[in-house]
Motif scaffolding. Structure first.
Motif, short mmCIF file in Angstrom:
data_model
loop_
_atom_site.label_atom_id
_atom_site.label_comp_id
_atom_site.label_asym_id
_atom_site.label_seq_id
_atom_site.Cartn_x
_atom_site.Cartn_y
_atom_site.Cartn_z
N LEU A 140 0.87 -1.18 0.00
CA LEU A 140 0.00 0.00 0.00
C LEU A 140 0.91 1.23 0.00
O LEU A 140 1.69 1.42 0.93
CB LEU A 140 -0.91 0.00 1.23
N HIS A 141 0.77 2.03 -1.05
CA HIS A 141 1.58 3.26 -1.15
C HIS A 141 0.77 4.38 -0.49
O HIS A 141 0.01 5.10 -1.14
CB HIS A 141 1.86 3.57 -2.62
N MET A 142 0.94 4.51 0.83
CA MET A 142 0.08 5.39 1.62
C MET A 142 0.51 6.86 1.49
O MET A 142 1.64 7.21 1.85
CB MET A 142 0.13 4.97 3.09
N PRO A 143 -0.37 7.75 1.03
CA PRO A 143 -0.03 9.18 0.94
C PRO A 143 0.13 9.79 2.34
O PRO A 143 -0.68 9.54 3.24
CB PRO A 143 -1.23 9.79 0.20
N MET A 144 1.17 10.59 2.51
CA MET A 144 1.44 11.27 3.78
C MET A 144 1.82 12.72 3.51
O MET A 144 2.26 13.08 2.42
CB MET A 144 2.54 10.55 4.56
N GLU A 145 1.64 13.50 4.50
CA GLU A 145 1.80 14.96 4.36
C GLU A 145 3.24 15.37 4.04
O GLU A 145 4.16 15.01 4.78
CB GLU A 145 1.34 15.64 5.65
N PRO A 146 3.45 16.14 2.95
CA PRO A 146 4.78 16.68 2.65
C PRO A 146 5.03 17.99 3.38
O PRO A 146 4.13 18.55 4.02
CB PRO A 146 4.73 16.88 1.13
N GLN A 147 6.23 18.53 3.23
CA GLN A 147 6.60 19.77 3.91
C GLN A 147 5.78 20.97 3.41
O GLN A 147 5.38 21.82 4.21
CB GLN A 147 8.09 20.05 3.72
N ASP A 148 5.51 21.06 2.15
CA ASP A 148 4.83 22.24 1.62
C ASP A 148 3.33 22.01 1.38
O ASP A 148 2.73 22.62 0.50
CB ASP A 148 5.49 22.72 0.32
N TYR A 149 2.74 21.10 2.18
CA TYR A 149 1.29 20.90 2.10
C TYR A 149 0.59 22.18 2.59
O TYR A 149 1.05 22.79 3.58
CB TYR A 149 0.89 19.70 2.97
N PRO A 150 -0.49 22.67 1.97
CA PRO A 150 -1.26 22.04 0.89
C PRO A 150 -0.84 22.43 -0.52
O PRO A 150 -1.53 22.06 -1.47
CB PRO A 150 -2.67 22.52 1.19
N LYS A 151 0.27 23.17 -0.64
CA LYS A 151 0.71 23.53 -1.99
C LYS A 151 0.98 22.28 -2.82
O LYS A 151 0.64 22.21 -4.00
CB LYS A 151 1.96 24.39 -1.89
N THR A 152 1.63 21.31 -2.19
CA THR A 152 1.84 20.01 -2.82
C THR A 152 0.83 19.04 -2.23
O THR A 152 0.83 18.81 -1.00
CB THR A 152 3.28 19.51 -2.59
N ASN A 153 -0.01 18.50 -3.08
CA ASN A 153 -1.08 17.62 -2.62
C ASN A 153 -0.66 16.15 -2.78
O ASN A 153 -0.39 15.70 -3.91
CB ASN A 153 -2.35 17.89 -3.42
N PRO A 154 -0.59 15.39 -1.71
CA PRO A 154 -0.18 13.98 -1.81
C PRO A 154 -1.25 13.07 -2.40
O PRO A 154 -0.97 11.91 -2.72
CB PRO A 154 0.14 13.60 -0.37
N GLY A 155 -2.47 13.55 -2.53
CA GLY A 155 -3.53 12.73 -3.11
C GLY A 155 -4.61 12.39 -2.11
O GLY A 155 -4.52 12.69 -0.92
N PRO A 156 -5.68 11.73 -2.58
CA PRO A 156 -6.81 11.40 -1.69
C PRO A 156 -6.40 10.40 -0.62
O PRO A 156 -5.58 9.50 -0.85
CB PRO A 156 -7.84 10.80 -2.65
N GLY A 157 -7.00 10.57 0.57
CA GLY A 157 -6.74 9.64 1.68
C GLY A 157 -5.41 9.84 2.36
O GLY A 157 -4.93 8.91 3.03
#
Length: 379
Positions: free
Chosen positions: A201-218
């Motif tokens: 499972l490639h789980m999306p997690m918060e990056p440093q520049d969130y929400p400018k960079t969106n990791p995706g749904p969920g």
């Protein structure tokens, strides 16, 4: 006078015949009739008794069996056993007892009756059908142990089903890491698992520049409650029930948070999952928290296609092989780009030529954990 003579003749004639002739004949005939009557009765009775005695003896011999035939048969069996088991090739003392117990059953089953009542004996081996010969198995040739092992993890599956099929056809055991909540998430995970590939499972997690960079749904965010994090992980796993491990998509900020990673890894431990740190941040706490909790974990060594060019991918493969030789093992992460697929197809034989074995990620983790346990003295 004439009348007198006639009377005399009539009276005296019969008397003389009766007195002189009929009495002696009557006595002689009676005695001769009695003698033949006694002889005719005695002879049949004697004959009947002799026949009855003969039948009785025959019946006794028939019910008890013929001792002469039985002794002949036993002597014949003894001779047969002596011929079939010579002293030079006889069974060992441990084998004699089972052989003596099984032989009478085999001989009894192999006997057939002839029309004349005699017993025809055949060999026991003839009554047992022979099994067809199996395939000739070649001798096992010991293979030289590999110098090192690598795992090839390809991220971001779930967008393009056709590209996923091409990676499935690679002659390498690629590990598929599938993003949740995408158009082909379920199909790619099921297809990869059906072809024997390991699935993450490639789980999306918060990056440093969130929400400018969106990791995706969920995506997992640092500001979520523990219940929300667990709920998002379980929701993603319901779409991908084939996953046995998790790695982070982006997550440079989330993996640096000790408490957030502790919540995630505790939940994965309850499912007997492992974790691969994509290592998007040099300050990631994933590996240290995993060791604290006792969950299998490793981190990425090489990004294959950070620059999606053919030359860069080839150089990264060479670097991956070099690290595997030095460290004993290494993990590479790539993405479903056409250039990555093409270079892996062309370089598939390079791993074997360099003495490097490509294995699923879980096998690499199991070997690593076994080595760590042996070094620490844990059995």
């Amino acid at each position: 006078m004439t009348a007198t003579q006639g009377k005399r003749r009539s009276t005296t004639g019969p008397r003389t015949r009766i007195g002189s002739r009929r009495r002696p004949r009557t006595g002689a005939s009676a005695s001769s009739a009695r003698k033949p009557g006694k002889e005719s009765v005695f002879v049949p009775l004697l004959t009947v008794w002799i026949v009855a005695l003969f039948l009785l003896v025959t019946l006794v011999l028939w019910t008890k069996g013929n001792p002469f035939h039985r002794s002949a048969k036993s002597s014949k069996e003894t001779r047969t056993a002596a011929i079939s088991l010579p002293s030079s090739q006889g069974p060992t003392p441990q084998e004699k007892k089972p052989a003596m117990r099984e032989r009478p059953l085999q001989e009894e089953a192999s006997q057939t009756a002839r029309p004349n009542g005699r017993v025809q004996e055949t060999t026991a081996a003839a009554s047992v059908p022979k099994a067809p010969p199996g395939p000739v198995i070649p001798p096992t040739v010991p293979r030289k142990p590999p110098i090192g092992r690598v795992a090839l993890v390809i991220d971001d599956f779930g967008y393009d089903l056709a590209m996923a099929r091409k990676f499935i056809d690679l002659s390498l055991p690629v590990t598929f890491s599938v993003l949740p909540h995408l158009p082909h998430t379920r199909e790619v995970a099921a297809l990869a698992a059906a072809h024997g590939h390991e699935v993450l499972l490639h789980m999306p997690m918060e990056p440093q520049d969130y929400p400018k960079t969106n990791p995706g749904p969920g995506a997992l965010l640092v500001g979520m409650t523990p219940q929300q994090m667990v709920a998002e992980i379980d929701k993603a796993l319901r779409e991908n029930p084939y996953a046995r491990g998790v790695n982070n998509h982006m997550g440079s900020k989330f993996t640096e948070d000790l408490e957030a990673m502790r919540i995630v890894l505790q939940h994965l431990r309850s499912k007997d999952f492992y974790f691969l740190d994509s290592y998007t941040s040099g300050r990631s706490a994933a590996l240290s928290v995993a060791r604290e909790l006792g969950i299998p974990c490793t981190q990425r060594d090489i990004f294959l296609d950070h620059e999606p060019t053919e030359g860069f991918v080839r150089r990264q493969i060479a670097e991956l092989i070099r690290r595997a030789k030095l460290q004993g093992q290494a993990v590479a992460i790539g993405h479903p780009h056409p250039v990555t697929l093409r270079v892996l197809q062309e370089e598939a034989d390079s791993f074997a030529k360099e003495g490097i074995e490509v294995v699923p990620l879980k096998k690499l983790l199991e070997e690593s954990s076994g080595k760590n346990s042996a070094e620490s003295g844990v059995s």
